[in-house]
Write a protein that holds these residues in place. Sequence first.
Motif, PDB file in Angstrom:
ATOM      1  N   GLY A   1       0.846  -1.193   0.000  1.00 31.61           N
ATOM      2  CA  GLY A   1       0.000   0.000   0.000  1.00 31.61           C
ATOM      3  C   GLY A   1       0.880   1.241   0.000  1.00 31.61           C
ATOM      4  O   GLY A   1       2.056   1.189  -0.370  1.00 31.61           O
ATOM      5  N   ASP A   2       0.322   2.361   0.435  1.00 24.85           N
ATOM      6  CA  ASP A   2       1.058   3.622   0.438  1.00 24.85           C
ATOM      7  C   ASP A   2       2.398   3.453   1.145  1.00 24.85           C
ATOM      8  O   ASP A   2       2.464   2.865   2.228  1.00 24.85           O
ATOM      9  CB  ASP A   2       0.254   4.713   1.139  1.00 24.85           C
ATOM     10  CG  ASP A   2      -1.061   5.024   0.434  1.00 24.85           C
ATOM     11  OD1 ASP A   2      -1.297   4.479  -0.661  1.00 24.85           O
ATOM     12  OD2 ASP A   2      -1.845   5.811   0.982  1.00 24.85           O
ATOM     13  N   THR A   3       3.451   3.979   0.526  1.00 21.03           N
ATOM     14  CA  THR A   3       4.810   3.773   1.012  1.00 21.03           C
ATOM     15  C   THR A   3       5.624   5.026   0.760  1.00 21.03           C
ATOM     16  O   THR A   3       5.439   5.689  -0.257  1.00 21.03           O
ATOM     17  CB  THR A   3       5.462   2.578   0.264  1.00 21.03           C
ATOM     18  OG1 THR A   3       4.614   1.444   0.393  1.00 21.03           O
ATOM     19  CG2 THR A   3       6.818   2.240   0.814  1.00 21.03           C
ATOM     20  N   THR A   4       6.526   5.338   1.657  1.00 21.37           N
ATOM     21  CA  THR A   4       7.391   6.501   1.439  1.00 21.37           C
ATOM     22  C   THR A   4       8.438   6.182   0.375  1.00 21.37           C
ATOM     23  O   THR A   4       8.773   5.016   0.137  1.00 21.37           O
ATOM     24  CB  THR A   4       8.116   6.925   2.724  1.00 21.37           C
ATOM     25  OG1 THR A   4       8.995   5.876   3.128  1.00 21.37           O
ATOM     26  CG2 THR A   4       7.132   7.274   3.840  1.00 21.37           C
ATOM     27  N   VAL A   5       8.956   7.236  -0.238  1.00 16.07           N
ATOM     28  CA  VAL A   5      10.015   7.067  -1.229  1.00 16.07           C
ATOM     29  C   VAL A   5      11.210   6.372  -0.584  1.00 16.07           C
ATOM     30  O   VAL A   5      11.818   5.484  -1.177  1.00 16.07           O
ATOM     31  CB  VAL A   5      10.421   8.428  -1.846  1.00 16.07           C
ATOM     32  CG1 VAL A   5      11.660   8.298  -2.712  1.00 16.07           C
ATOM     33  CG2 VAL A   5       9.267   9.011  -2.652  1.00 16.07           C
ATOM     34  N   LYS A   6      11.529   6.747   0.644  1.00 19.73           N
ATOM     35  CA  LYS A   6      12.665   6.135   1.335  1.00 19.73           C
ATOM     36  C   LYS A   6      12.455   4.633   1.525  1.00 19.73           C
ATOM     37  O   LYS A   6      13.349   3.833   1.258  1.00 19.73           O
ATOM     38  CB  LYS A   6      12.916   6.792   2.686  1.00 19.73           C
ATOM     39  CG  LYS A   6      14.097   6.181   3.422  1.00 19.73           C
ATOM     40  CD  LYS A   6      14.376   6.843   4.732  1.00 19.73           C
ATOM     41  CE  LYS A   6      15.529   6.270   5.495  1.00 19.73           C
ATOM     42  NZ  LYS A   6      16.152   5.050   5.061  1.00 19.73           N
ATOM     43  N   ALA A   7      11.269   4.237   1.960  1.00 19.72           N
ATOM     44  CA  ALA A   7      10.980   2.812   2.165  1.00 19.72           C
ATOM     45  C   ALA A   7      11.011   2.050   0.834  1.00 19.72           C
ATOM     46  O   ALA A   7      11.501   0.922   0.775  1.00 19.72           O
ATOM     47  CB  ALA A   7       9.623   2.636   2.848  1.00 19.72           C
ATOM     48  N   LEU A   8      10.503   2.679  -0.230  1.00 22.35           N
ATOM     49  CA  LEU A   8      10.564   2.056  -1.555  1.00 22.35           C
ATOM     50  C   LEU A   8      12.014   1.841  -1.971  1.00 22.35           C
ATOM     51  O   LEU A   8      12.391   0.776  -2.454  1.00 22.35           O
ATOM     52  CB  LEU A   8       9.895   2.950  -2.599  1.00 22.35           C
ATOM     53  CG  LEU A   8       8.468   2.676  -2.987  1.00 22.35           C
ATOM     54  CD1 LEU A   8       7.954   3.760  -3.928  1.00 22.35           C
ATOM     55  CD2 LEU A   8       8.282   1.317  -3.589  1.00 22.35           C
ATOM     56  N   GLY A   9      12.827   2.869  -1.795  1.00 23.45           N
ATOM     57  CA  GLY A   9      14.244   2.772  -2.139  1.00 23.45           C
ATOM     58  C   GLY A   9      14.943   1.686  -1.359  1.00 23.45           C
ATOM     59  O   GLY A   9      15.750   0.921  -1.912  1.00 23.45           O
ATOM     60  N   ASP A  10      14.641   1.597  -0.066  1.00 17.78           N
ATOM     61  CA  ASP A  10      15.246   0.555   0.766  1.00 17.78           C
ATOM     62  C   ASP A  10      14.836  -0.832   0.281  1.00 17.78           C
ATOM     63  O   ASP A  10      15.666  -1.726   0.153  1.00 17.78           O
ATOM     64  CB  ASP A  10      14.841   0.729   2.238  1.00 17.78           C
ATOM     65  CG  ASP A  10      15.463   1.953   2.902  1.00 17.78           C
ATOM     66  OD1 ASP A  10      16.411   2.545   2.323  1.00 17.78           O
ATOM     67  OD2 ASP A  10      14.986   2.331   3.988  1.00 17.78           O
ATOM     68  N   GLU A  11      13.560  -1.012  -0.003  1.00 19.33           N
ATOM     69  CA  GLU A  11      13.048  -2.315  -0.439  1.00 19.33           C
ATOM     70  C   GLU A  11      13.638  -2.733  -1.788  1.00 19.33           C
ATOM     71  O   GLU A  11      13.974  -3.891  -2.001  1.00 19.33           O
ATOM     72  CB  GLU A  11      11.517  -2.268  -0.527  1.00 19.33           C
ATOM     73  CG  GLU A  11      10.874  -3.568  -0.904  1.00 19.33           C
ATOM     74  CD  GLU A  11      10.837  -4.593   0.215  1.00 19.33           C
ATOM     75  OE1 GLU A  11      10.634  -5.781  -0.082  1.00 19.33           O
ATOM     76  OE2 GLU A  11      11.037  -4.209   1.391  1.00 19.33           O
ATOM     77  N   LEU A  12      13.753  -1.764  -2.694  1.00 20.24           N
ATOM     78  CA  LEU A  12      14.223  -2.061  -4.049  1.00 20.24           C
ATOM     79  C   LEU A  12      15.734  -1.889  -4.219  1.00 20.24           C
ATOM     80  O   LEU A  12      16.263  -2.125  -5.301  1.00 20.24           O
ATOM     81  CB  LEU A  12      13.494  -1.162  -5.062  1.00 20.24           C
ATOM     82  CG  LEU A  12      11.994  -1.373  -5.147  1.00 20.24           C
ATOM     83  CD1 LEU A  12      11.350  -0.315  -6.038  1.00 20.24           C
ATOM     84  CD2 LEU A  12      11.662  -2.777  -5.645  1.00 20.24           C
ATOM     85  N   MET A  13      16.389  -1.460  -3.147  1.00 22.39           N
ATOM     86  CA  MET A  13      17.842  -1.227  -3.173  1.00 22.39           C
ATOM     87  C   MET A  13      18.210  -0.202  -4.241  1.00 22.39           C
ATOM     88  O   MET A  13      19.161  -0.381  -5.004  1.00 22.39           O
ATOM     89  CB  MET A  13      18.608  -2.531  -3.363  1.00 22.39           C
ATOM     90  CG  MET A  13      18.374  -3.519  -2.262  1.00 22.39           C
ATOM     91  SD  MET A  13      19.274  -5.039  -2.553  1.00 22.39           S
ATOM     92  CE  MET A  13      18.267  -6.184  -1.638  1.00 22.39           C
ATOM     93  N   LEU A  14      17.410   0.873  -4.310  1.00 19.60           N
ATOM     94  CA  LEU A  14      17.643   1.952  -5.259  1.00 19.60           C
ATOM     95  C   LEU A  14      17.856   3.252  -4.498  1.00 19.60           C
ATOM     96  O   LEU A  14      17.161   3.514  -3.516  1.00 19.60           O
ATOM     97  CB  LEU A  14      16.444   2.128  -6.201  1.00 19.60           C
ATOM     98  CG  LEU A  14      16.126   0.985  -7.150  1.00 19.60           C
ATOM     99  CD1 LEU A  14      14.820   1.261  -7.882  1.00 19.60           C
ATOM    100  CD2 LEU A  14      17.259   0.771  -8.133  1.00 19.60           C
ATOM    101  N   ASP A  15      18.791   4.072  -4.970  1.00 20.66           N
ATOM    102  CA  ASP A  15      18.988   5.371  -4.329  1.00 20.66           C
ATOM    103  C   ASP A  15      17.956   6.360  -4.865  1.00 20.66           C
ATOM    104  O   ASP A  15      17.302   6.121  -5.887  1.00 20.66           O
ATOM    105  CB  ASP A  15      20.415   5.888  -4.545  1.00 20.66           C
ATOM    106  CG  ASP A  15      20.762   6.082  -6.012  1.00 20.66           C
ATOM    107  OD1 ASP A  15      19.966   6.705  -6.741  1.00 20.66           O
ATOM    108  OD2 ASP A  15      21.839   5.630  -6.431  1.00 20.66           O
TER     109      ASP A  15
END
Length: 152
Positions: free
Chosen positions: A50-64
């Motif tokens: 569901g709704d996710t912060t950009v930081k959490a998305l980056g952490d999950e996907l290993m993307l800066d």
Amino acid sequence: MGTDLRLSRQLCFALYAASRATINVYRPILDSLGLTYPQYLVLLVLWERGDTTVKALGDELMLDSGTLSPLLKRMESAGLVRRVRRPEDERSVLVSLTEAGTALRERVGSVPTTLATATGLGEAEAGQLRDRLVALTEAIQSPQATGLARRV
């Protein structure tokens, strides 16, 4: 102890080649939906969480954020996601699915089956391989491995 520098003996190349081959299986399906592979990964996280912060998305996907922000901007322009600054913390941006982003979930349902067929692996074998790759990633990202890499 000798070092074998033949390309065919390098784990890194085998992983690279497998990754490219995997993405190439996804490409025609995702192209027909107007998605890139990284966009598909973003959608997978949002469908799951569901709704996710950009930081959490980056952490999950290993993307800066330098990679993720333009990706999310393109997805927002395509009407798949919405980005909103969180009122309680202006530095934090919340990413959520639009109706169009949510609707894509049903259209990509065949993607995992297509990949499974392409690999020729059974469900148990594929699960074991995935688990080994996750463990490999964790080991390589460990402080010990990071320290070794800096000494080379």
